[in-house]
Design a protein around this motif. Structure first.
Motif, mmCIF file in Angstrom:
data_model
loop_
_atom_site.group_PDB
_atom_site.id
_atom_site.type_symbol
_atom_site.label_atom_id
_atom_site.label_comp_id
_atom_site.label_asym_id
_atom_site.label_seq_id
_atom_site.Cartn_x
_atom_site.Cartn_y
_atom_site.Cartn_z
ATOM 1 N N PRO A 42 0.831 -1.209 0.000
ATOM 2 C CA PRO A 42 0.000 0.000 0.000
ATOM 3 C C PRO A 42 0.858 1.249 0.000
ATOM 4 O O PRO A 42 1.945 1.291 0.579
ATOM 5 N N GLY A 43 0.354 2.272 -0.677
ATOM 6 C CA GLY A 43 1.114 3.507 -0.788
ATOM 7 C C GLY A 43 2.322 3.373 -1.682
ATOM 8 O O GLY A 43 3.244 4.197 -1.619
ATOM 9 N N ASP A 44 2.342 2.338 -2.517
ATOM 10 C CA ASP A 44 3.456 2.071 -3.439
ATOM 11 C C ASP A 44 4.780 1.865 -2.710
ATOM 12 O O ASP A 44 5.853 2.141 -3.247
ATOM 13 N N GLU A 45 4.716 1.375 -1.487
ATOM 14 C CA GLU A 45 5.943 1.063 -0.745
ATOM 15 C C GLU A 45 6.576 -0.194 -1.325
ATOM 16 O O GLU A 45 5.880 -1.172 -1.627
#
Length: 372
Positions: A42-45
């Motif tokens: 999530p959040g492009d982590e």
């Protein structure tokens, strides 16, 4: 996956789907071995790596697509001479990646697998990577006594016959700590290759047993811990065998070396380093060591010490085959002087023996850098 597990556990516990890319095949000078993993959460982590930076950008986009669609993807990346700006491996190798979405709904077995990996309990994750069976389908397999489950398995590859065949093979590979591809028929037939299954084994870290609590032992223990071994240092002298002299996480035991070794377990991946170079310690210790499973048995000492030690061991009844297992004087010829340099020499010999390396400078060799 072991290295990126904390982040994966956090995402999974929160119910957030993430894309997990795993190296399932390599050729030539590929930068990472099968089992290397990268995840996009999530959040492009992003956590982990599958190529050391060469194709991570493309894998990032691919993982996003897989999370969005829910459909697993198998992609191969290589080197392209025709298009210097194409996404590929600058080393000239080739890697094949399986990218799949992971969440409690997609993979109910993940939590149990992650718990086993974190606790150092053996488990193999079998994943379909080719064939009529569902791409990305997984089956987690534990040794019978370790699983905590009545069947010792969780999940399915889409066919009961395939599950049975893969379970048997997974347990065999797990005993060796091997990560490998296997081929089957649609229902687990042994001599067919319609279905390709990737067996990713998470065996407990191999053991490194260091005998002799001297400065060299502290350096060897430190580099052994760095290489991923579970390190134990043993010495009969309590004044030297104190935890404060060794890296955090290294087990320190006060006992006669041969007595401790006779009461502990080693396997074909274990490393034994004898650094006492004192006959009253190392001769009975090596009598025990050379008669048990181990990947590497090395002993420190001068050539004169080595000749005397070999004579004593022969007189104790060890065979030529048993004596041939001993790496002595320990380490590669690097001209090492300090404890830290000697530890690098010992580690280099262990790695070379494990992978069949020559120990020669790469500038003096030809062919593939990472032969398979």
């Amino acid at each position: 996956m072991r290295d990126i597990l904390p982040a994966l556990n956090e995402w999974y516990a929160a119910g957030s789907p993430f894309g997990l890319a795993t190296v399932v095949a390599v050729s030539r000078s590929a930068p990472r071995d099968p089992g290397a993993a990268m995840a996009v959460g999530p959040g492009d982590e992003v956590v982990g790596s599958v190529s050391g930076g060469c194709v991570e950008g493309a894998v990032f986009e691919l993982a996003q697509e897989v999370v969005e669609s829910g459909e697993a993807r198998l992609e191969t990346f290589g080197y392209s001479d025709e298009d210097a700006f194409a996404v590929g491996l600058t080393c000239g190798g080739e890697i094949t990646l399986l990218v799949r979405r992971v969440s409690p709904a997609d993979d109910p077995s993940f939590a149990a697998v992650a718990e086993s990996v974190a606790a150092g309990r053996p488990v193999t994750v079998a994943t379909v990577i080719d064939g009529p069976a569902p791409l990305g389908a997984t089956l987690a397999v534990w040794p019978d006594e370790e699983s905590g489950l009545s069947s010792g398995v969780s999940g399915s590859l889409g066919s009961s016959g395939l599950d049975v065949a893969v379970t048997a093979d997974a347990r065999g590979e797990l005993a060796q700590g091997a990560t490998i591809r296997r081929h089957y028929g649609p229902h687990g037939e042994r001599r067919e290759d319609a279905v390709t299954v990737f067996l990713n084994s998470f065996a407990p870290p191999p053991r490194m047993l260091v005998f002799g609590a001297i400065d060299y032992a502290a350096a060897v223990a430190r580099i052994g811990d760095f290489l991923g071994y579970r390190v134990t240092v043993c010495d009969a002298r309590p004044v030297f065998a104190t935890p404060k002299r060794f890296p955090e996480g290294v087990e320190v035991v006060v006992d006669w070396p041969h007595r401790y070794l006779s009461g502990t377990t080693t396997d074909a991946r274990s490393v034994i380093c004898v650094l006492t170079h004192d006959p009253k310690f190392d001769v009975p210790l090596l009598e025990e060591a050379l008669r048990r499973p181990a990947a590497y048995i090395g002993a420190m000492g001068s050539r004169r010490t080595h000749d005397d030690r070999m004579k004593r061991l022969a007189e104790a009844g060890l065979s030529e085959r048993e004596l041939s297992r001993l790496r002595s004087p320990v380490g590669l010829d690097l001209g090492a002087r300090t404890p830290e340099e000697v530890a690098v020499s010992v580690a280099a010999e262990i790695v070379a023996l494990r992978w069949g390396g020559s120990g020669a400078p790469l500038t003096a060799t030809g062919g593939a850098i990472h032969p398979r």
